[in-house]
Design an enzyme around this catalytic site. Structure first.
Site, PDB file in Angstrom:
ATOM      1  N   SER A 143       0.842  -1.193   0.000  1.00  0.00           N
ATOM      2  CA  SER A 143       0.000   0.000   0.000  1.00  0.00           C
ATOM      3  C   SER A 143       0.874   1.239   0.000  1.00  0.00           C
ATOM      4  CB  SER A 143      -0.912   0.007   1.238  1.00  0.00           C
ATOM      5  OG  SER A 143      -1.661   1.205   1.312  1.00  0.00           O
ATOM      6  N   CYS A 144       0.603   2.169  -0.927  1.00  0.00           N
ATOM      7  CA  CYS A 144       1.285   3.462  -0.937  1.00  0.00           C
ATOM      8  C   CYS A 144       0.215   4.550  -0.879  1.00  0.00           C
ATOM      9  CB  CYS A 144       2.181   3.617  -2.169  1.00  0.00           C
ATOM     10  SG  CYS A 144       1.286   3.859  -3.724  1.00  0.00           S
ATOM     11  N   PRO A 145       0.592   5.795  -0.635  1.00  0.00           N
ATOM     12  CA  PRO A 145      -0.421   6.839  -0.413  1.00  0.00           C
ATOM     13  C   PRO A 145      -1.440   6.987  -1.526  1.00  0.00           C
ATOM     14  CG  PRO A 145       1.709   7.625   0.289  1.00  0.00           C
ATOM     15  CD  PRO A 145       1.941   6.301  -0.362  1.00  0.00           C
TER      16      PRO A 145
END
Length: 614
Positions: A143-145
């Site tokens: 998960s990334c922003p």
């Protein structure tokens, strides 16, 4: 064992160039060495020249040259040697020789079902000869922003790393579009370890009782195999007591886990901030674009008209939620669900007090840490424990946060925000160009890393204060690195390998979509030349955008936002800024590349490839 007949499977993600180049190279080299070979190709066009059961049964050796998963069930009991397509193309003779040399040692080892490609050779034969290693099953979350590039690139890196070590992993991706490839209870139950490669908050409650390794998407991209090894190296978890918090596994006492947690604490505030930004993005994108659409009906639409309705939806509804959502999910990242209520209320209060996005960030951190303190430190009798999450935590934490904002932080933060807003709105050309240079350069320093995200978050936060010029500079600068490198592969073809030419085509598509991470493959391979060129081009694009007075109401979308009326002001000059930044990147990287030897495209051992596969 005398090897006479060989079968092979080649496959790459697109199923075009590398698939057929590897197939042709293996076939020609094997035939020149006196071996009979049949090759099956797999890719986007489906399976071509499929191997029959009879051909597999008669084969003395199987070679898998693949960059994607290949089902190996039908090759059980056969010696299998696996490499990447690029290895098969570059070092074809050595691949075949190594496969033949290892065949006697792996002949009797059955291939276990569901083992990923590229893993059998390393799995079936240990370094000290002949002993099989049982493959492990892992699960993971990335998960990334923004939930776009880093999320899926990290997932792919983990899959390749697991395959390289002879293991299997299923990775769930979490981002702005929701969860994909979701892990089931059965997947988790059968997992030997869990890998969390995330830059935002991830709920860990469903992994209670499992070995759990946490790291960043950047580390997973850098060395997926090392992350897998670290996860499997963790000790088996100690059984949890009934009073333990299931979101905090008690096997954190291991040395490796302690180091990982120490690192996470150092970057904790940054991760909490990015979690808030990731949840805020869809709200601000929707609101900004709907406001832009309202301008089609005039800058001051008549009350009750469709333009007025759009303005109410985008400006007075969506934009009103920006600061509360930012604050609420920063608090959620810190304290989980107990932080949501005080975070949302604190964000709304910050917005009403004129504290803007700075107040939203402050209220989010206050709410999160206060809610977590109340959750962990206030103990009630067992009969009243049920009141804690629904009454005690939200009441006390919301009350404390609200009073602190109203009586302590409200006026000072509002003054700071008003001063910064006035400066940005009234700054002269020189200051605007300098700000554009700084923000633009920051976007290219680490291409999706902390510096890039700091510049991006700064620009996105200003949208809530109706300051739109920095957002335009940031997006122009973020598009420039992949576009510039794509252009460089055309302007200086001899300075790039065939693989980089293919990557350049992809980088161009990512660039126009404002996905700066499209430049990462080039930067990882040659950082000393690529990164300075990208910084130079992005700084030029950001400075020119500010100089031209361009503004942008949407925080994402790339060139596609140009199709929305009034989303971008000075649209023609904005394109010029992006184009000139792209050109600077391409020219600088081309000149820097001249100081290194031209890449060797083909070795003497390779067979000459037919021109039709290029």
């Amino acid at each position: 064992m005398a090897i006479q007949k060989i079968v092979a499977v080649t496959a790459c993600p697109t199923g075009v160039a590398h698939t057929f180049m590897a197939a042709e190279a293996l076939k020609q080299t094997a035939q020149s060495r006196g071996y009979e070979m049949r090759v099956e190709t797999q890719g986007s066009n489906g399976v071509q020249q499929a191997l029959s059961d009879a051909e597999i049964a008669e084969a003395d050796l199987v070679i898998i040259a693949a960059d994607i998963h290949v089902n190996l069930d039908r090759f059980r009991g056969k010696p299998v040697y696996a490499v990447s397509t690029s290895k098969a193309i570059r070092d074809t003779r050595s691949v075949i020789e190594a496969a033949i040399a290892e065949a006697p040692r792996v002949e009797a080892v059955p291939v276990p079902p569901l083992v990923s490609s590229n893993s059998v050779s390393s799995n079936a034969v240990s370094n000290n000869g002949g002993t099989s290693i049982a493959p492990k099953h892992l699960v993971g979350i990335t998960s990334c922003p923004t939930g776009i590039a880093h999320t899926f690139m990290a997932a792919e890196a983990l899959r390749k790393g697991a395959a390289q070590l002879g293991h299997e992993i299923k990775v769930e991706t979490q981002g702005s579009v929701g969860a994909k490839n979701t892990l089931t209870d059965e997947d988790i139950a059968h997992a030997d370890a869990v890998v969390i490669a995330a830059d935002t908050h991830v709920d860990l409650s469903r992994f209670a009782g499992k070995r759990l390794y946490e790291t960043s998407t950047k580390q997973a991209l850098k060395d997926g195999a090392a992350v897998i090894e670290s996860a499997l190296a963790l000790p088996e978890p100690i059984a949890q007591t009934t009073n333990s918090d299931h979101s905090q596994p008690n096997y954190l006492q291991s040395v490796q886990k302690a180091k990982s947690e120490q690192s996470a604490r150092r970057s904790g505030a940054y991760r909490h901030l990015l979690t808030g930004v990731s949840y805020m993005l869809p709200v601000i994108v929707a609101g900004g674009l709907i406001i832009a659409l309202s301008f089609v009906f005039g800058l001051k639409p008549e009350p009750g008209s469709i333009g007025d309705a759009l303005l109410q939806i985008g400006g007075k509804s969506a934009f009103a939620l920006i600061v509360p959502v930012l604050s609420g999910f920063i608090a959620f990242s810190i304290a989980d669900r107990p932080g949501l209520a005080p975070g949302l209320v604190g964000g709304m209060l910050a917005s009403n007090l004129g504290m803007g996005f700075l107040g939203g960030i402050l209220s989010g951190f206050l709410a999160g840490y206060i809610a977590r303190f109340v959750r962990d430190k206030i103990n009630l009798p067992p009969n009243f424990e049920g009141l804690k999450p629904v009454l005690v935590i939200p009441l006390l934490s919301t009350l404390v946060v609200g009073l602190l904002l109203f009586y302590v932080f409200g006026a000072p933060v509002k003054a700071i925000l008003d001063g910064m807003t006035a400066f940005l709105q009234n700054m002269g050309q020189t200051n605007a160009v300098i700000l554009g240079l700084i923000l633009g350069g920051m976007m290219a320093v680490d291409m999706g890393g902390p510096v890039n995200k700091a510049a991006y978050t700064f620009a996105v936060g200003l949208l809530a204060s109706n300051v739109f010029a920095p957002m335009a500079a940031v997006m122009a600068a973020g598009m420039t690195p992949p576009l510039g490198l794509a252009l460089a592969t055309f302007l200086a073809k001899r300075q790039f390998t065939q693989e980089e030419h293919e990557a350049g085509k992809v980088a161009g598509v990512l660039g126009i979509s404002f996905i700066t991470e499209g430049a990462i493959p080039f930067a990882a391979k040659d950082p000393l030349r690529v990164i300075p060129a990208c910084v130079a081009g992005s700084a030029v694009a950001g400075a020119l955008s500010m100089l031209f007075g361009c503004t942008l109401r949407a925080p994402h979308g790339g060139v596609f936002v140009l199709a929305i009326p009034n989303a971008v002001t000075q649209g023609g000059l904005y394109v010029v800024a992006i184009a000139l930044g792209t050109l600077v990147t391409a020219l600088v990287v081309s000149q820097l590349k001249r100081w290194q030897p031209a890449p060797k495209v083909q070795t003497q051992q390779e067979p000459v490839q037919p021109s039709s596969v290029h």
